[in-house]
Scaffold this motif. Structure first.
Motif, PDB file in Angstrom:
ATOM      1  N   LEU A 102       0.830  -1.207   0.000  1.00  0.00           N
ATOM      2  CA  LEU A 102       0.000   0.000   0.000  1.00  0.00           C
ATOM      3  C   LEU A 102       0.861   1.252   0.000  1.00  0.00           C
ATOM      4  N   GLU A 103       1.984   1.215   0.725  1.00  0.00           N
ATOM      5  CA  GLU A 103       2.870   2.373   0.727  1.00  0.00           C
ATOM      6  C   GLU A 103       3.515   2.569  -0.638  1.00  0.00           C
ATOM      7  N   ARG A 104       4.007   1.524  -1.253  1.00  0.00           N
ATOM      8  CA  ARG A 104       4.630   1.650  -2.574  1.00  0.00           C
ATOM      9  C   ARG A 104       3.657   2.185  -3.609  1.00  0.00           C
ATOM     10  N   ALA A 105       2.393   1.815  -3.465  1.00  0.00           N
ATOM     11  CA  ALA A 105       1.371   2.254  -4.417  1.00  0.00           C
ATOM     12  C   ALA A 105       0.884   3.672  -4.138  1.00  0.00           C
ATOM     13  N   GLY A 106       1.354   4.283  -3.046  1.00  0.00           N
ATOM     14  CA  GLY A 106       0.901   5.626  -2.700  1.00  0.00           C
ATOM     15  C   GLY A 106      -0.463   5.659  -2.057  1.00  0.00           C
ATOM     16  N   ALA A 107      -0.952   4.486  -1.608  1.00  0.00           N
ATOM     17  CA  ALA A 107      -2.284   4.422  -1.000  1.00  0.00           C
ATOM     18  C   ALA A 107      -2.277   4.965   0.417  1.00  0.00           C
ATOM     19  N   TRP A 108      -1.154   4.824   1.108  1.00  0.00           N
ATOM     20  CA  TRP A 108      -0.992   5.405   2.432  1.00  0.00           C
ATOM     21  C   TRP A 108       0.483   5.618   2.711  1.00  0.00           C
ATOM     22  N   LYS A 109       0.788   6.300   3.800  1.00  0.00           N
ATOM     23  CA  LYS A 109       2.153   6.482   4.270  1.00  0.00           C
ATOM     24  C   LYS A 109       2.340   5.617   5.495  1.00  0.00           C
ATOM     25  N   LEU A 110       3.315   4.708   5.451  1.00  0.00           N
ATOM     26  CA  LEU A 110       3.637   3.889   6.609  1.00  0.00           C
ATOM     27  C   LEU A 110       4.580   4.691   7.496  1.00  0.00           C
ATOM     28  N   CYS A 111       4.071   5.119   8.648  1.00  0.00           N
ATOM     29  CA  CYS A 111       4.752   6.128   9.463  1.00  0.00           C
ATOM     30  C   CYS A 111       5.631   5.474  10.521  1.00  0.00           C
ATOM     31  N   ARG A 112       6.869   5.915  10.584  1.00  0.00           N
ATOM     32  CA  ARG A 112       7.840   5.382  11.533  1.00  0.00           C
ATOM     33  C   ARG A 112       8.184   6.359  12.649  1.00  0.00           C
ATOM     34  N   ASP A 113       7.770   7.620  12.530  1.00  0.00           N
ATOM     35  CA  ASP A 113       7.976   8.625  13.577  1.00  0.00           C
ATOM     36  C   ASP A 113       6.896   9.684  13.442  1.00  0.00           C
ATOM     37  N   SER A 114       6.860  10.602  14.394  1.00  0.00           N
ATOM     38  CA  SER A 114       5.782  11.592  14.400  1.00  0.00           C
ATOM     39  C   SER A 114       5.888  12.564  13.240  1.00  0.00           C
ATOM     40  N   ALA A 115       7.104  12.786  12.734  1.00  0.00           N
ATOM     41  CA  ALA A 115       7.246  13.645  11.548  1.00  0.00           C
ATOM     42  C   ALA A 115       6.556  13.007  10.349  1.00  0.00           C
ATOM     43  N   ASP A 116       6.653  11.683  10.232  1.00  0.00           N
ATOM     44  CA  ASP A 116       5.941  10.987   9.161  1.00  0.00           C
ATOM     45  C   ASP A 116       4.434  11.157   9.310  1.00  0.00           C
ATOM     46  N   VAL A 117       3.945  11.018  10.546  1.00  0.00           N
ATOM     47  CA  VAL A 117       2.508  11.161  10.784  1.00  0.00           C
ATOM     48  C   VAL A 117       2.054  12.568  10.431  1.00  0.00           C
ATOM     49  N   ALA A 118       2.775  13.558  10.934  1.00  0.00           N
ATOM     50  CA  ALA A 118       2.392  14.950  10.671  1.00  0.00           C
ATOM     51  C   ALA A 118       2.456  15.266   9.182  1.00  0.00           C
ATOM     52  N   GLY A 119       3.498  14.783   8.513  1.00  0.00           N
ATOM     53  CA  GLY A 119       3.635  15.057   7.087  1.00  0.00           C
ATOM     54  C   GLY A 119       2.534  14.421   6.268  1.00  0.00           C
ATOM     55  N   ALA A 120       2.178  13.171   6.609  1.00  0.00           N
ATOM     56  CA  ALA A 120       1.107  12.507   5.881  1.00  0.00           C
ATOM     57  C   ALA A 120      -0.222  13.220   6.084  1.00  0.00           C
ATOM     58  N   MET A 121      -0.510  13.578   7.328  1.00  0.00           N
ATOM     59  CA  MET A 121      -1.779  14.244   7.609  1.00  0.00           C
ATOM     60  C   MET A 121      -1.845  15.608   6.940  1.00  0.00           C
ATOM     61  N   ALA A 122      -0.713  16.300   6.874  1.00  0.00           N
ATOM     62  CA  ALA A 122      -0.694  17.627   6.259  1.00  0.00           C
ATOM     63  C   ALA A 122      -0.923  17.570   4.756  1.00  0.00           C
ATOM     64  N   THR A 123      -0.532  16.460   4.143  1.00  0.00           N
ATOM     65  CA  THR A 123      -0.665  16.331   2.687  1.00  0.00           C
ATOM     66  C   THR A 123      -1.874  15.506   2.281  1.00  0.00           C
ATOM     67  N   GLY A 124      -2.683  15.094   3.233  1.00  0.00           N
ATOM     68  CA  GLY A 124      -3.893  14.356   2.914  1.00  0.00           C
ATOM     69  C   GLY A 124      -3.676  12.891   2.618  1.00  0.00           C
ATOM     70  N   LYS A 125      -2.501  12.350   2.992  1.00  0.00           N
ATOM     71  CA  LYS A 125      -2.243  10.928   2.790  1.00  0.00           C
ATOM     72  C   LYS A 125      -2.556  10.183   4.089  1.00  0.00           C
ATOM     73  N   PHE A 126      -3.155   9.013   3.979  1.00  0.00           N
ATOM     74  CA  PHE A 126      -3.525   8.244   5.156  1.00  0.00           C
ATOM     75  C   PHE A 126      -2.266   7.865   5.923  1.00  0.00           C
ATOM     76  N   ALA A 127      -2.207   8.229   7.212  1.00  0.00           N
ATOM     77  CA  ALA A 127      -1.029   8.003   8.057  1.00  0.00           C
ATOM     78  C   ALA A 127      -1.201   6.700   8.821  1.00  0.00           C
ATOM     79  N   ALA A 128      -0.575   5.637   8.316  1.00  0.00           N
ATOM     80  CA  ALA A 128      -0.704   4.311   8.918  1.00  0.00           C
ATOM     81  C   ALA A 128       0.496   4.010   9.803  1.00  0.00           C
ATOM     82  N   VAL A 129       0.227   3.594  11.035  1.00  0.00           N
ATOM     83  CA  VAL A 129       1.276   3.138  11.953  1.00  0.00           C
ATOM     84  C   VAL A 129       1.079   1.637  12.134  1.00  0.00           C
ATOM     85  N   LEU A 130       2.129   0.865  11.894  1.00  0.00           N
ATOM     86  CA  LEU A 130       2.031  -0.587  11.957  1.00  0.00           C
ATOM     87  C   LEU A 130       2.047  -1.056  13.417  1.00  0.00           C
TER      88      LEU A 130
END
Length: 353
Positions: free
Chosen positions: A100-128
């Protein structure tokens, strides 16, 4: 619309199951489906910007035992699982998350910067997340691999026993003090999660296990998808003493939308009003303070109120909370900010400026 970061869902389980029947996970998630609770169109409709997405190893369908004449039921614990087939399934679900991450369907978030960046750009912020660690051996070698793949949260047990600890059954009415706590392997797991910066989730664990982790862990105490035992006395819900410990640790509780954990009668009925959800949130806010309350829907893993229906209906809960007197600042904390605070702490990050 209030943006939501949700603390627990089983969308990877649904995608994995459907992929075994020929469905493409990327198409199902991005294109929309009538199956389950979460896909991108419904997430956007409901303001769901991301959440903790669980790797969970199924052992057949969970069927709650029918209540007796007094409304009581006790569903036996699922039997323990073997590590090797569990690892196979966990890797397959992790592969779906990466696909899903490779396809651009969501962002697999590894830190809070990833979460914030995904949410700011409208990409689903997934934490495994991993719900029950049957895929991990006692030497914890697999934990390192899953961490490298993006795992940032885990619950040592689901409602079954494993080498790390003991789970609570699905039962009503029942106290969560149903058995032993964590094992020596469980203690090693907690210490390694503390070292790596992996959030430890205490939903599904026995009360004894809860206190074992509380004594050992350096993290805020978190129950990602649990409710109030004083309102709904199922074994999965939290006692006042547990809630007090969570508050003391600056942790949080994510409201579980499962109707059996919301209704005072513990029944599995979808016609559960949103008022029952708000009743639990009110109690949690009173006991923990608004900084300790969040959402942990259990989307794709439970029967939820029909007034919510799916991720698309999240704003119905937000509207109910507004009507109950919650203001913008309180809603921001409950809907997303409390989760982001706790994740930053568990992940060894500095507090937001």
């Amino acid at each position: 619309m209030e943006t939501v970061f949700d603390g627990h869902n089983d969308v990877l389980l649904r995608l994995w199951r459907n992929s075994r029947e020929g469905s493409d996970p990327v198409d199902e998630f991005t294109g929309g489906t009538k199956k389950g609770h979460i896909d991108l169109p419904r997430a956007r409709q409901g303001g769901l910007a991301g959440g903790l997405c669980a790797i969970y190893i199924p052992a057949g369908e969970l069927v709650l035992k029918e209540p007796d004449s007094r409304g009581r039921y006790t569903t036996p614990l699922s039997p323990p699982l073997e590590r090797a087939p569990s690892l196979d399934i966990a890797l397959q679900m992790a592969a779906i998350a990466l696909k899903l991450e490779r396809a651009g369907a969501w962002k697999l978030c590894r830190d809070s910067a990833d979460v914030a960046g995904a949410m700011a750009t409208g990409k689903f912020a997934a934490v495994l997340h991993m719900e029950g660690c049957e895929a991990i051996g006692a030497d914890l070698a697999e934990l390192e691999v899953f961490y490298a793949a993006g795992l940032r949260s885990l619950g040592p047990v689901w409602s079954r026993n494993n080498i790390f600890g003991h789970g609570v059954p699905f039962a009503y009415p029942m106290d969560p003090d149903t058995g032993p706590g964590i094992t020596e392997a469980g203690r090693a797991l907690v210490r390694e999660c503390n070292r790596l910066g992996i959030l430890i989730d205490l939903s599904h664990i026995t009360e004894k296990g809860f206190w074992d982790v509380a004594e050992l862990s350096d993290q805020p105490l978190v129950a990602s998808h649990s409710n109030v035992h004083a309102i709904t006395p199922v074994a999965r819900n939290l006692t006042d003493k547990q809630l007090d410990a969570i508050k003391e640790s600056n942790g949080l509780v994510g409201l579980n939308f499962a109707v059996t954990m919301l209704r005072t009668d513990g029944r599995d009925k979808a016609d559960t009003p949103i008022d029952e959800m708000i009743r639990h949130i009110d109690y949690l806010v009173e006991r923990l303070g608004v900084d300790g309350v969040a959402l942990g829907s259990d989307f794709d893993g439970a029967l939820i109120p029909q007034a919510i229906g799916s991720a698309a209906g999240l704003q119905n809960l937000v509207a109910g909370l507004r009507e109950a007197g919650y203001g913008n600042a309180e809603l921001a904390k409950i809907c997303r900010e409390n989760w982001l605070r706790v994740l930053r702490s568990a992940w060894h990050e500095k507090p937001a400026a």
